[in-house]
Write a protein that holds these residues in place. Structure first.
Motif, PDB file in Angstrom:
ATOM      1  N   THR A   1       0.598  -1.315   0.336  1.00 23.45           N
ATOM      2  CA  THR A   1      -0.019  -0.533   0.158  1.00 23.45           C
ATOM      3  C   THR A   1       1.067   0.664   0.470  1.00 23.45           C
ATOM      4  O   THR A   1       0.751   2.528   0.437  1.00 23.45           O
ATOM      5  N   GLY A   2       2.127   0.961  -0.155  1.00 25.09           N
ATOM      6  CA  GLY A   2       2.985   2.611  -0.816  1.00 25.09           C
ATOM      7  C   GLY A   2       3.930   2.545   0.366  1.00 25.09           C
ATOM      8  O   GLY A   2       4.619   3.768   1.003  1.00 25.09           O
ATOM      9  N   GLY A   3       3.808   1.810   1.844  1.00 25.47           N
ATOM     10  CA  GLY A   3       4.216   2.504   2.591  1.00 25.47           C
ATOM     11  C   GLY A   3       3.708   4.039   3.544  1.00 25.47           C
ATOM     12  O   GLY A   3       3.874   4.781   4.091  1.00 25.47           O
ATOM     13  N   VAL A   4       2.462   4.020   3.112  1.00 31.38           N
ATOM     14  CA  VAL A   4       1.799   6.030   3.170  1.00 31.38           C
ATOM     15  C   VAL A   4       0.262   5.147   4.360  1.00 31.38           C
ATOM     16  O   VAL A   4      -0.078   6.371   5.298  1.00 31.38           O
ATOM     17  N   ARG A   5      -0.281   4.452   4.502  1.00 27.60           N
ATOM     18  CA  ARG A   5      -1.075   4.161   5.568  1.00 27.60           C
ATOM     19  C   ARG A   5      -0.565   4.357   6.888  1.00 27.60           C
ATOM     20  O   ARG A   5       0.297   3.582   7.493  1.00 27.60           O
ATOM     21  N   PRO A   6      -1.969   4.909   7.736  1.00 24.79           N
ATOM     22  CA  PRO A   6      -1.724   4.452   9.334  1.00 24.79           C
ATOM     23  C   PRO A   6      -1.485   3.653   9.977  1.00 24.79           C
ATOM     24  O   PRO A   6      -1.518   2.793   9.924  1.00 24.79           O
ATOM     25  N   ALA A   7      -0.646   3.874  10.973  1.00 23.46           N
ATOM     26  CA  ALA A   7      -0.566   2.876  11.864  1.00 23.46           C
ATOM     27  C   ALA A   7      -1.097   1.702  12.379  1.00 23.46           C
ATOM     28  O   ALA A   7      -1.616   0.616  12.506  1.00 23.46           O
ATOM     29  N   ALA A   8      -2.346   2.844  12.854  1.00 21.11           N
ATOM     30  CA  ALA A   8      -3.472   1.412  12.935  1.00 21.11           C
ATOM     31  C   ALA A   8      -4.292   1.116  12.256  1.00 21.11           C
ATOM     32  O   ALA A   8      -4.385  -0.010  12.149  1.00 21.11           O
ATOM     33  N   TRP A   9      -4.314   1.495  11.207  1.00 23.82           N
ATOM     34  CA  TRP A   9      -4.933   0.595  10.206  1.00 23.82           C
ATOM     35  C   TRP A   9      -4.275  -0.450   9.606  1.00 23.82           C
ATOM     36  O   TRP A   9      -4.670  -1.656   9.173  1.00 23.82           O
TER      37      TRP A   9
END
Length: 268
Positions: free
Chosen positions: A149-157
């Motif tokens: 996912t491109g390393g851009v998603r929130p840690a909680a997600w």
């Protein structure tokens, strides 16, 4: 292979029937973000749990693409669906292609959402170690989701996606599925297939990219098409649900119900 009724949920009342198949990291709940906004008047979806997932988490099996395709065709028979379309995400995209190879005369339209190609997905040794150990290592599952996912998603997600994956899959089955979807190759059965086939990729996904689909999917399906969603990675259902629905359902609704001329059935 013994007959097994895949657990499933019917959504909608439409005359156009659609089998929806989840990927490696989730059961049928992968499609939950889409449910409230589907065209349930024109379409009826059967959301399935493959063996080793969800309500089929304890089901015995070989956990292969071929077995899953046979299970889906059996389910379509039990539902009375002579013709249907297919939507498959990731590993489920490979399953959907296998169904199409087995019974092209029954498939109205095929959609792969970040689909694993029918030629498999060979992995370099380091990647193979990451993926093959993910069955028992949550941190590996998280790393895979983050990478695709491109390393851009929130840690909680990322944490929530991992937790869902662990809860809905059997570890032994999860590991066994990898051998089949990554190492299998049945693409020759799809050469010159005339079933209309759409591949939907996410621009943030480096693994199952639009370029890979151009080298695989679009060379096999004579009526193949490709849409690359700019704001999504590998999990478009979570990352860009409304864009995904519009793309997929516009494609499905373009079928007016007239049978397509398709290649003769191949045994598999």
């Amino acid at each position: 292979m013994t007959s097994f009724i895949l657990p499933h949920e019917l959504v909608g009342d439409g005359t156009h029937k659609v089998l929806a198949v989840h990927g490696w990291f989730a059961d049928r709940s992968a499609y939950a973000p889409l449910l409230h906004d589907l065209d349930t008047g024109a379409l009826q979806y059967a959301l399935v749990d493959l063996r080793g997932y969800g309500e089929a988490k304890a089901a015995a099996g070989s956990y292969t693409i071929a077995e899953a395709a046979a299970d889906l065709l059996d389910l379509a028979d039990r539902l009375g669906w002579e013709r249907f379309s297919l939507v498959g995400h990731s590993m489920g995209g490979s399953v959907a292609q296998r169904v199409t190879a087995l019974a092209p005369h029954r498939v109205r339209r095929l959609v792969g959402v970040s689909p694993v190609p029918a030629s498999g997905l060979p992995l370099e040794p380091e990647a193979w170690e990451l993926f093959s150990s993910a069955a028992h290592r949550p941190e590996n599952r998280r790393a895979i989701i983050d990478m695709t996912t491109g390393g851009v998603r929130p840690a909680a997600w990322l944490d929530r996606m991992v937790a869902r994956s662990l809860a809905c899959s059997d570890a032994k089955a999860f590991r066994a599925w990898l051998d089949s979807w990554a190492g299998g190759d049945f693409h020759e059965r799809l050469q010159d297939c005339r079933v209309p086939a759409l591949a939907v990729t996410g621009a943030l996904d480096p693994a199952l990219s639009a370029e890979l689909m151009r080298r695989t999917w679009l060379t096999w399906f004579t009526r193949g098409d490709l849409v690359d969603l700019p704001g999504a990675g590998h999990y478009a259902m979570d990352e860009a649900p409304l864009d995904l629905i519009r793309t997929v359902e516009d494609f499905l609704r373009a079928d007016d119900g007239t049978p397509e001329t398709a290649p003769a059935r191949h045994d598999a």
